[in-house]
Design a protein around this motif. Sequence first.
Motif, PDB file in Angstrom:
ATOM      1  N   UNK A 114      52.151  13.849  47.894  1.00  0.00           N
ATOM      2  CA  UNK A 114      50.936  14.508  47.593  1.00  0.00           C
ATOM      3  C   UNK A 114      50.866  14.489  45.948  1.00  0.00           C
ATOM      4  N   UNK A 115      49.681  14.406  45.253  1.00  0.00           N
ATOM      5  CA  UNK A 115      49.474  14.037  44.012  1.00  0.00           C
ATOM      6  C   UNK A 115      49.957  15.280  43.175  1.00  0.00           C
ATOM      7  N   UNK A 116      50.532  15.089  42.020  1.00  0.00           N
ATOM      8  CA  UNK A 116      50.918  16.212  41.287  1.00  0.00           C
ATOM      9  C   UNK A 116      49.924  17.145  40.684  1.00  0.00           C
ATOM     10  N   UNK A 117      48.651  16.312  40.214  1.00  0.00           N
ATOM     11  CA  UNK A 117      47.480  17.264  39.957  1.00  0.00           C
ATOM     12  C   UNK A 117      46.731  17.564  41.184  1.00  0.00           C
ATOM     13  N   UNK A 118      46.558  19.008  41.183  1.00  0.00           N
ATOM     14  CA  UNK A 118      45.926  19.481  42.352  1.00  0.00           C
ATOM     15  C   UNK A 118      46.789  19.832  43.515  1.00  0.00           C
TER      16      UNK A 118
END
Length: 809
Positions: A114-118
């Motif tokens: 999962x992306x760090x941002x958001x």
Amino acid sequence: MKANITHSSNWPYSTTIYWTVFTLNGTQEVQGTEWSFTTAADPTRSIPYLETFDASTSLPANWTGSFSVSSSHGVSSNGLYKNLYSYSTSAYVTTPPVGPLTDNTTLQFDYRYVEFTGYPNTAHTLVAGDKLEIQISTDGTTFTTIHTIDSSNHITSTSFATCSVPITQAKVSQGDIIKAKFLATRGGGDYYLDIDNVYFRHISAEPAISITPESKSFGELQINTVSSAQVFTIKNDGGGTLTINPAIELIGANVDQFQLTDTNSYPCELGSGETITVSVAFAPTSLGEKTASLTIVDNLSKTEHNIPLTGTGADYSISVPYLNDFQSNINGWTILDVNNDGKKWTLTEEISPNKAMKIVYNPSLTMDDWFITPPISLTKDTTYNIRYEYRVESDTYPENLGVYIGSSPTPAALNTLLNDHFEISNTTFSLEQATFTPQTTGIYYIGFHGYSDADMYNLYVDNFRITFENSDIVSGIASGGNVSIIIPPVHSISPTIDISNLPQSDATVTVIAGYADVDLPNAGLSLTLTGTSFSGAIITINHNLGFVPAQIAYRIEPGTWNLLTSSSPGVSNWNETTVTFTLSGKAAGDLCFVFPQQEGQTLPVTLSNFTAVVTSENFVNIAWMAETETNHSGYNIFRNEAKDLENAVKINAQLIDKGTAVGTQISYLYTDFEVYTNMVYYYWLESVALDGTSQFYGPLTVTIGDPTQEPMPPSVPMVTKLYNAFPNPFNPNTNIRYSLKEAGKVKIEIYNMKGQRIKTFTQEHNSPGYYQVSWDGRDENGRSVASGIYLYRLTTGKYTSAKKMVLAK
């Protein structure tokens, strides 16, 4: 003298070891002090061994490595996690010793990228070099990779995936004790790797079926659309061969509301650990809850495995005018992740407390994402205004947005471009407008397509609305019963509304503004307020017309129009820019205002009553009451045997311009003698202004006798009888018909299902005949009653009869 002695034996766990130093002096042996120590407890975890990481936010005992534990990184609670980015390119975590192994030991775990941002709303798409290696070791030092997760076998998703890895087929033997290592390597990006539910287990040597998931609820879905497909995995969780036969199928009460996709051939044989998949989508065509089952039969139990499927068909169809300010929900909207990177349009907080639709960037893929309205019914050759606001997060990262309209909520069908916003750089919301005039009447969809380059930032869309030409729609949320609403310019007029003393202190008030869109002569600016009750509210309309209006028409829908003037009760301010008044009456419905177009103009006529009643001779008396008549010429009456005004016939020979004064009102009566029994008639009233403009009221429906029988001239009835109301069900008017064998008094009472009397009609007839009264769905106080079943009872002399009717709004 010092001496260091190393013992290379593998001491048993949890054992006390005693030792003594003996000194040899020639032939004499001297015994020293006796020492002891206890070896460590056995860290080996016996199989089955499941680690959920829920006991603590530290690594469990005998787990080692650079991963951490947190409550937000597990499937439902705690889980392992590591942030991999440019300064942290690898990480590992090692299990305690686990064993002993058998010939059918498997390591299973859940994981996601999962992306760090958001986090955790945006999935990370694996690029070259991104991988998770599963390694094992029998000595705790040398590890061998037995499985690798990388871009070739990982499915991008924000949900956890389950991975199952056979161990005993990977250069280890039955009875071995092993350690397992999860070794993560970054190829690019900034993301989290989450791991949870690490599970060592012995699988059966015999076939064993597992089905994932074990049920599926699709929730609510717009009718006549198709949901995203749910993939079901059927696995041989044991050894041997599992045979699936006959073909997987859908069964149940609403099997036609679900779609099965199955490309497998049957009989289908699955070896140990092998899987097949089928997918099911929800495709409701009608409203309400739908149920079915996915049925799977294997060669073990010879019984059906029924996987429950549920969903609810809903109708979120848009009627014009429509506003979604995205403060609450996007029910019925379609979200499409075309490039399948896990990054989707989401309803999220923009700048607190405002919410908006948002799409975030992908560091390596071009954006290809849609959000699409529910179905909108549009009429041929009618021009509609489409408005919305948009912005970017940073002007350093320009974004691209296309707005389309089409016949289906799919990219291929959204083929008419309304606006293309290329390289958007504004960081505050900008209002944009498009117009659309359909060539055919039907269902349409409007889609917003984000197509920014890779590695940009965030794109926002807010306050979508669709209205008719020369109109707009906005809303505001009250605080402490007060709300101020600024309305965008309509026909070069920029009104605002301030409301105080609302009964609901936190109500959301929506205002629909238009121009010349109300069927009143001289009608100009119109404002419709909806969303709450306005009873007792103080309403200030800053109309900014530039002249003092002679009159303002208002009504509480679906009631009749009333007039406001500067001298009306409750008016406290009346000038060329502002009108303020207190609404003292009950205001449960929408509240509508109409201003004249020009100074000195009036809104000519307001009716408080319009009825049609069958007489004893089976003629029709048409009566109406005018509240006001300004610059008014007179009336015409039109009749038709179908509900069609265009082909209706004017039945009065001359303009009706003389009525009877009843206080401040004017009463009119006209009798239609040219009617037959066993017929249904429709009547319209035309109000004609001095300038020749017209306004129509109606239609009213009148039923004489039994329309299923041959039409004939009126006759005197032979019985006293209460007939069925017509129409029934009705909204909002119905006619209660009856016949009298002889003259007399008649009382008609209407009751709700609680037995409460809500309306009474009292009539006195001097001769036998056919009669009817018209009920407009209101109680004795003039308030609209709710939908439901009502009883109506006729009492005359010794005759009493009651029937049911249904008000269906």
